[in-house]
Design an enzyme around this catalytic site. Sequence first.
Site, PDB file in Angstrom:
ATOM      1  N   ASP A   1       0.865  -1.174   0.000  1.00  0.00           N
ATOM      2  CA  ASP A   1       0.000   0.000   0.000  1.00  0.00           C
ATOM      3  C   ASP A   1       0.909   1.233   0.000  1.00  0.00           C
ATOM      4  OD1 ASP A   1      -1.709   2.048   0.402  1.00  0.00           O
ATOM      5  OD2 ASP A   1      -2.791   1.133   2.083  1.00  0.00           O
TER       6      ASP A   1
ATOM      7  N   LYS B   1       2.870   9.331 -20.093  1.00  0.00           N
ATOM      8  CA  LYS B   1       1.932  10.435 -20.061  1.00  0.00           C
ATOM      9  C   LYS B   1       0.613   9.969 -19.449  1.00  0.00           C
ATOM     10  CE  LYS B   1      -1.045  10.539 -23.648  1.00  0.00           C
ATOM     11  NZ  LYS B   1      -1.583   9.254 -24.008  1.00  0.00           N
TER      12      LYS B   1
ATOM     13  N   HIS C   1       4.948   6.091 -26.426  1.00  0.00           N
ATOM     14  CA  HIS C   1       5.080   4.779 -27.080  1.00  0.00           C
ATOM     15  C   HIS C   1       5.183   4.893 -28.606  1.00  0.00           C
ATOM     16  CE1 HIS C   1       0.685   4.933 -27.594  1.00  0.00           C
ATOM     17  NE2 HIS C   1       0.822   3.987 -28.493  1.00  0.00           N
TER      18      HIS C   1
ATOM     19  N   LYS D   1       7.567   2.644 -31.959  1.00  0.00           N
ATOM     20  CA  LYS D   1       7.004   1.973 -33.137  1.00  0.00           C
ATOM     21  C   LYS D   1       8.083   1.855 -34.218  1.00  0.00           C
ATOM     22  CE  LYS D   1       2.258   3.549 -32.387  1.00  0.00           C
ATOM     23  NZ  LYS D   1       1.355   2.422 -32.258  1.00  0.00           N
TER      24      LYS D   1
ATOM     25  N   GLU E   1      -8.255   7.118 -35.546  1.00  0.00           N
ATOM     26  CA  GLU E   1      -8.575   5.899 -34.794  1.00  0.00           C
ATOM     27  C   GLU E   1     -10.040   5.524 -35.011  1.00  0.00           C
ATOM     28  OE1 GLU E   1      -6.396   5.518 -30.810  1.00  0.00           O
ATOM     29  OE2 GLU E   1      -7.066   7.584 -30.852  1.00  0.00           O
TER      30      GLU E   1
ATOM     31  N   ASP F   1      -4.211  14.566 -25.020  1.00  0.00           N
ATOM     32  CA  ASP F   1      -4.017  13.106 -25.045  1.00  0.00           C
ATOM     33  C   ASP F   1      -3.128  12.667 -26.208  1.00  0.00           C
ATOM     34  OD1 ASP F   1      -4.636  10.375 -24.222  1.00  0.00           O
ATOM     35  OD2 ASP F   1      -5.852  10.256 -26.043  1.00  0.00           O
TER      36      ASP F   1
ATOM     37  N   HIS G   1       2.224  12.355 -28.966  1.00  0.00           N
ATOM     38  CA  HIS G   1       2.482  11.522 -30.146  1.00  0.00           C
ATOM     39  C   HIS G   1       2.639  12.343 -31.439  1.00  0.00           C
ATOM     40  CE1 HIS G   1       1.495   8.560 -27.296  1.00  0.00           C
ATOM     41  NE2 HIS G   1       0.205   8.487 -27.503  1.00  0.00           N
TER      42      HIS G   1
ATOM     43  N   LYS H   1     -10.905  10.381 -32.805  1.00  0.00           N
ATOM     44  CA  LYS H   1     -11.435   9.058 -32.449  1.00  0.00           C
ATOM     45  C   LYS H   1     -12.738   8.823 -33.193  1.00  0.00           C
ATOM     46  CE  LYS H   1      -9.241   8.566 -27.976  1.00  0.00           C
ATOM     47  NZ  LYS H   1      -8.151   7.712 -28.414  1.00  0.00           N
TER      48      LYS H   1
HETATM   49  C1  BG6 Z   1      -2.609   6.684 -26.190  1.00  0.00           C
HETATM   50  C2  BG6 Z   1      -3.824   7.547 -26.024  1.00  0.00           C
HETATM   51  O1  BG6 Z   1      -1.468   7.360 -25.746  1.00  0.00           O
HETATM   52  O2  BG6 Z   1      -2.445   6.356 -27.552  1.00  0.00           O
HETATM   53  C3  BG6 Z   1      -5.044   6.844 -26.553  1.00  0.00           C
HETATM   54  O3  BG6 Z   1      -4.009   7.860 -24.636  1.00  0.00           O
HETATM   55  C4  BG6 Z   1      -4.828   6.392 -27.976  1.00  0.00           C
HETATM   56  O4  BG6 Z   1      -6.201   7.694 -26.467  1.00  0.00           O
HETATM   57  C5  BG6 Z   1      -3.526   5.612 -28.107  1.00  0.00           C
HETATM   58  O5  BG6 Z   1      -5.925   5.563 -28.357  1.00  0.00           O
HETATM   59  C6  BG6 Z   1      -3.194   5.318 -29.552  1.00  0.00           C
HETATM   60  O6  BG6 Z   1      -2.093   4.462 -29.605  1.00  0.00           O
HETATM   61  P1  BG6 Z   1      -1.897   3.432 -30.822  1.00  0.00           P
HETATM   62  O7  BG6 Z   1      -0.572   2.788 -30.540  1.00  0.00           O
HETATM   63  O8  BG6 Z   1      -3.063   2.488 -30.767  1.00  0.00           O
HETATM   64  O9  BG6 Z   1      -1.904   4.252 -32.053  1.00  0.00           O
END
Ligand code: BG6
Length: 486
Positions: A97, A155, A185, A189, A223, A242, A247, A331
């Site tokens: 905890d 993030k 992330h 890629k 997306e 976000d 990204h 989205k």
């Molecule tokens: C994340 C966002 O960092 O990246 C999400 O918080 C988003 O909202 C996602 O869907 C997209 O990542 P990827 O790798 O699926 O393109």
Amino acid sequence: MTESLPQSAIVPPSDYVIIGGTGDLSLRKIVPALFLRYVAGQVTDDFRIFIVGRHALDLAEFKAKLQPHCREVMAGIDNAAKLLDQFLRLVEITRIDMSVANSMVGFADTLLAKAHAGRPIIFYLSIAPSLFGVACRRIDEAGLALPQSRLVVEKPIGHDLKSSQATNDELLSTFTEEQIYRIDHYLGKETVQNLMALRFANVIFEALWNNRYIDNIQITVAEIVGVGGRADYYDKYGAIRDMLQNHLLQLLCLVAMEPPARFNADQVRNEKKRVLEALRPAKFEDVVLGQYQEYADEVGAATTTETYVALKILIDNWRWAGVPFYIRTGKKLATRASEIAITFKNRPHDIFAKNGIRGGGDEEIPNRLIIRVQPHEGLRLLLTSKEPGPGGMRLFPSELNLSFGETFDERLPDAYERLLMDIARGNQTLFMRLDEVLAAWEFIDPIVAMAQKQTPLIYRAGGFGPEDTLFGNQTYGWLDPKEEEA
Ligand code: BG6
């Protein structure tokens, strides 16, 4: 004879301590990525993975939670079930905890008893950012902020410049900048890394990579998914914070940066930061916001949070002066497509103009380089060719197509696989340095302030986003269904 290079670099045996290890990110991304690296032989039997959570859980329960997330990755692996069991022998589950002072002290004994001196200890904070400071204190008071310790965060690191600075100050009160790995992330890629190879391992593009030859650049991350179960988080952030702050700006940096002298963490990040510092503040009329129709119902309240953002960015430096970068992400759009489309300027003089034929005269067929980040990873170069056969000089658009899926037999590793191994190897090149994060917020804060004065345009789920006019007729057909079928 050339010596063949090893498929993957050696990674020193390490201890991963995943704080919040039974949570969504850990089960969906972190642990499956470690498993895949185990299957590849990079994570060996000397590694240890500590899953730290608030709830008591035994290994069988953890496995049951993990398995649905591993099913897809296991599908292509021989003996996957057996390998997963072997991999799970590296895993220890610990209930801590974090809100209780000194709650990591006992765990520190376990961790250090078996750890060889100097072996990397990687603390992955897979928890809400509001708990980052507390987690750092627990690590520190347990004597685990050692020179070989590393800290991993993702993030959102703050929701604006000020809060980001405050959160980072908390991390920096326990760890040094060289010990902190801030994940975006997208940088893990394969195609995003390939962008650097494309630009800096080839000569043919560099001479054209500037405002003399490039007309505009479009970066799109579309997306299909909506906000799903993340409405609580998402409604406070929206697409600007976000996706755009991290990204999309990172993609823009890699496209626009100057060649670093060396491919190392400091030099690559210096160049990215220079791009961020050269961004011209966005204008109100250059920002378009949208919200998909069902969003308010999903969130359970009327809200003006944007689920789509498009904007025009200008970079005030010698290379890019006057070249618009059109950036958009949303989205619940028609397809999942992340790509960078570079449109070159038209030929300075058209020798075919008088022929009155397709591709001559008024009809422009600009050259385009399209870097497909995901899915169908690859590169396409759009050229103009002569239609074969007699009957004059008929021009038509043709294309050189390099599909990574078809070129390489191997599966492209998930971003987390690469990033998790880089942390163990102590390589920060693909992680964000503090000054980069802050420079990105400096650009984003005024856009958020402008967004708060706008009501997003409502768009239909499964479509092309709001009918914005920002891109005029320059829009490259990323959502062209014909292309998706191809
Ligand atoms: C994340 C966002 O960092 O990246 C999400 O918080 C988003 O909202 C996602 O869907 C997209 O990542 P990827 O790798 O699926 O393109």
